[in-house]
Design an enzyme around this catalytic site. Structure first.
Site, PDB file in Angstrom:
ATOM      1  N   ARG A 199       0.822  -1.214   0.000  1.00  0.00           N
ATOM      2  CA  ARG A 199       0.000   0.000   0.000  1.00  0.00           C
ATOM      3  C   ARG A 199       0.856   1.264   0.000  1.00  0.00           C
ATOM      4  O   ARG A 199       0.482   2.269   0.603  1.00  0.00           O
ATOM      5  CB  ARG A 199      -0.979   0.007   1.169  1.00  0.00           C
ATOM      6  CG  ARG A 199      -2.371  -0.380   0.676  1.00  0.00           C
ATOM      7  CD  ARG A 199      -3.451  -0.178   1.717  1.00  0.00           C
ATOM      8  NE  ARG A 199      -3.959  -1.480   2.097  1.00  0.00           N
ATOM      9  CZ  ARG A 199      -4.218  -1.850   3.338  1.00  0.00           C
ATOM     10  NH1 ARG A 199      -4.050  -1.023   4.326  1.00  0.00           N
ATOM     11  NH2 ARG A 199      -4.674  -3.046   3.584  1.00  0.00           N
ATOM     12  N   ARG A 227      -3.609   6.225   0.866  1.00  0.00           N
ATOM     13  CA  ARG A 227      -4.242   7.447   1.366  1.00  0.00           C
ATOM     14  C   ARG A 227      -3.362   8.256   2.318  1.00  0.00           C
ATOM     15  O   ARG A 227      -3.691   9.391   2.647  1.00  0.00           O
ATOM     16  CB  ARG A 227      -5.567   7.101   2.070  1.00  0.00           C
ATOM     17  CG  ARG A 227      -6.679   6.773   1.086  1.00  0.00           C
ATOM     18  CD  ARG A 227      -7.937   6.325   1.805  1.00  0.00           C
ATOM     19  NE  ARG A 227      -7.754   5.033   2.470  1.00  0.00           N
ATOM     20  CZ  ARG A 227      -8.626   4.476   3.304  1.00  0.00           C
ATOM     21  NH1 ARG A 227      -9.751   5.107   3.589  1.00  0.00           N
ATOM     22  NH2 ARG A 227      -8.391   3.306   3.852  1.00  0.00           N
ATOM     23  N   ARG A 268      -7.379  10.830  -6.141  1.00  0.00           N
ATOM     24  CA  ARG A 268      -8.521   9.943  -5.952  1.00  0.00           C
ATOM     25  C   ARG A 268      -9.838  10.683  -5.731  1.00  0.00           C
ATOM     26  O   ARG A 268     -10.908  10.121  -5.894  1.00  0.00           O
ATOM     27  CB  ARG A 268      -8.259   9.014  -4.751  1.00  0.00           C
ATOM     28  CG  ARG A 268      -7.433   7.773  -5.049  1.00  0.00           C
ATOM     29  CD  ARG A 268      -8.244   6.605  -5.562  1.00  0.00           C
ATOM     30  NE  ARG A 268      -9.265   6.170  -4.611  1.00  0.00           N
ATOM     31  CZ  ARG A 268     -10.544   6.442  -4.715  1.00  0.00           C
ATOM     32  NH1 ARG A 268     -11.008   7.164  -5.703  1.00  0.00           N
ATOM     33  NH2 ARG A 268     -11.400   5.990  -3.804  1.00  0.00           N
ATOM     34  N   ASP A 309      -6.821  -3.387  -7.343  1.00  0.00           N
ATOM     35  CA  ASP A 309      -7.461  -3.993  -6.176  1.00  0.00           C
ATOM     36  C   ASP A 309      -7.676  -5.474  -6.436  1.00  0.00           C
ATOM     37  O   ASP A 309      -7.907  -5.868  -7.576  1.00  0.00           O
ATOM     38  CB  ASP A 309      -8.801  -3.307  -5.882  1.00  0.00           C
ATOM     39  CG  ASP A 309      -9.307  -3.658  -4.492  1.00  0.00           C
ATOM     40  OD1 ASP A 309     -10.062  -4.642  -4.356  1.00  0.00           O
ATOM     41  OD2 ASP A 309      -8.917  -2.968  -3.537  1.00  0.00           O
ATOM     42  N   TYR A 358     -14.607 -12.706   0.475  1.00  0.00           N
ATOM     43  CA  TYR A 358     -15.334 -11.477   0.132  1.00  0.00           C
ATOM     44  C   TYR A 358     -16.624 -11.781  -0.618  1.00  0.00           C
ATOM     45  O   TYR A 358     -17.659 -11.155  -0.397  1.00  0.00           O
ATOM     46  CB  TYR A 358     -14.456 -10.567  -0.734  1.00  0.00           C
ATOM     47  CG  TYR A 358     -13.436  -9.780   0.047  1.00  0.00           C
ATOM     48  CD1 TYR A 358     -13.831  -8.685   0.827  1.00  0.00           C
ATOM     49  CD2 TYR A 358     -12.093 -10.112   0.011  1.00  0.00           C
ATOM     50  CE1 TYR A 358     -12.894  -7.943   1.540  1.00  0.00           C
ATOM     51  CE2 TYR A 358     -11.154  -9.371   0.719  1.00  0.00           C
ATOM     52  CZ  TYR A 358     -11.550  -8.286   1.481  1.00  0.00           C
ATOM     53  OH  TYR A 358     -10.632  -7.565   2.191  1.00  0.00           O
TER      54      TYR A 358
END
Length: 367
Positions: free
Chosen positions: A37, A41, A50, A86, A164
């Site tokens: 990552r 962010r 983004r 992703d 998921y």
């Protein structure tokens, strides 16, 4: 296959191959470092890029993915880039709807509930063409990198994707997905097989597009004990590596090192080390020296600083890195965190981590 057209790309010559050398188990002058990552962010420029579109639209824009992938490299002397994407683009390509809900994370409005729901899934053979936008992002980024460092492609492993698709999002127990393993073992194997059949051409396609290494994320390994992991995760992890390698050879593509990162999968370290991957990623719950004893000398290890260590002072980060490098030793090792960077981390501290790895690993080799 489309890959044939892509093989003729004239990519810029690689200037820094330290990461690849370490991955292949060759001697390096210093320890290479990258962060899971690293395009995230915690970077203000990432948040700005983004802010204009939703998460999966960003994933579908090769230009946006390229920009996000390059941002951390403008700030830090990292030894590898990892394509911004992703793991859930694969379930999407299989026809499942996934949305990114702010404050909640990825959400599947219609998760798999019954065995018959598997019939809703698209043919896994179509997945690679559905994910052409990822290949475009990789090719564009590889050119834009101008040979600075290698580019890593990635995907989620079958069990993690299955969780998921059944849970419909994040879960602290994975009880619904595990219920499938106990109550519907055959349907579970069928789903894991579909995911494997989708992942193999997807990963080969990433290499054809320009990825120079591949990482498979088994992020939810820790929810399985040794027995379930050995039955429902490991066989597919092995299968992915074996089939991707055979596929690359068949396509006339050069082999690339493959990394398996099974978070909290410490109970299966020996098996993971023999699963056909050149590199085994470790989370911070594993002691490096013990891990090395358990996996032997034939694989490279990657990891494993606790991401929260980056909340410490820069001086303390230097000390923690020094200890980590002493434990792992100078060769067959790629420095990383034991999990991804968190959004509230200070970029300066990420820089301190990267610099400490480079500085101390050079000193380690002199002594």
């Amino acid at each position: 296959m489309e890959a044939n057209g892509r093989r003729l790309q004239n990519f810029p010559e690689l200037k820094n191959d330290t990461f690849l050398k370490a991955a292949w188990g060759e001697e390096t002058d210093y320890t290479p470092v990258w962060c899971m990552r690293q395009a995230g962010r915690y970077l203000p420029e990432f948040r700005e890029t983004r802010s204009t579109q939703d998460f999966f639209s960003t994933c579908r824009s090769p230009e946006a993915c390229c920009e996000l992938t390059l941002q951390p490299l403008r700030r830090f002397p990292l030894d590898a880039a990892i394509i911004f994407s992703d793991i859930l683009v694969v379930p999407q390509a299989l026809g499942m709807e996934v949305t990114m809900v702010p404050g909640k994370g990825p959400t599947f409005p219609e998760p798999l509930r019954e065995e018959r729901d598997l019939e809703r899934l698209r043919d896994p053979a179509t997945v690679a063409s559905e994910l052409d936008y990822v290949f475009q992002a990789i090719t564009l980024t590889r050119h834009q990198l101008a040979g600075r460092v290698p580019l890593i492609g990635f995907a989620g492993a079958p069990w993690t994707l299955m969780t998921y698709m059944i849970e419909g999002g994040s879960s602290s127990t994975m009880a619904q997905a595990k219920r499938w393993l106990y109550q519907r073992p055959q349907a579970s194997h069928k789903l894991l097989g579909i995911l494997t059949d989708a992942l193999v051409p997807y990963l080969i396609g990433q290499v054809a597009a320009g990825a120079q290494a591949l990482q498979l994320f088994e992020s939810h390994a820790g929810h399985l004990g040794p027995e379930l992991f050995g039955k429902f995760a490991l066989p597919y992890i092995r299968d992915v590596a074996k089939r991707v390698k055979a596929g690359l050879q068949k396509e006339g593509l050069a082999p690339v090192p493959m990394i398996i990162f099974a978070k909290d999968g410490h109970f299966a370290l020996e098996e993971l080390a023999q699963a056909g991957y050149e590199v085994v990623g470790l989370d911070w719950t594993v002691a490096p020296k013990k891990a090395r004893e358990r996996v032997g000398k034939t694989v490279t290890l990657q990891g494993n600083l606790d991401p929260c260590a980056l909340y410490a002072s820069e001086e303390e980060i230097g000390r923690l890195v020094q200890h980590m490098l002493d434990e792992f030793g100078p060769q067959r090792y790629i420095a990383n965190l034991g999990h991804g960077l968190y959004p509230d981390m200070d970029p300066e501290h990420v820089g301190a981590f990267v610099d400490a790895v480079h500085k101390h690993s050079r000193l380690l080799r002199q002594n």
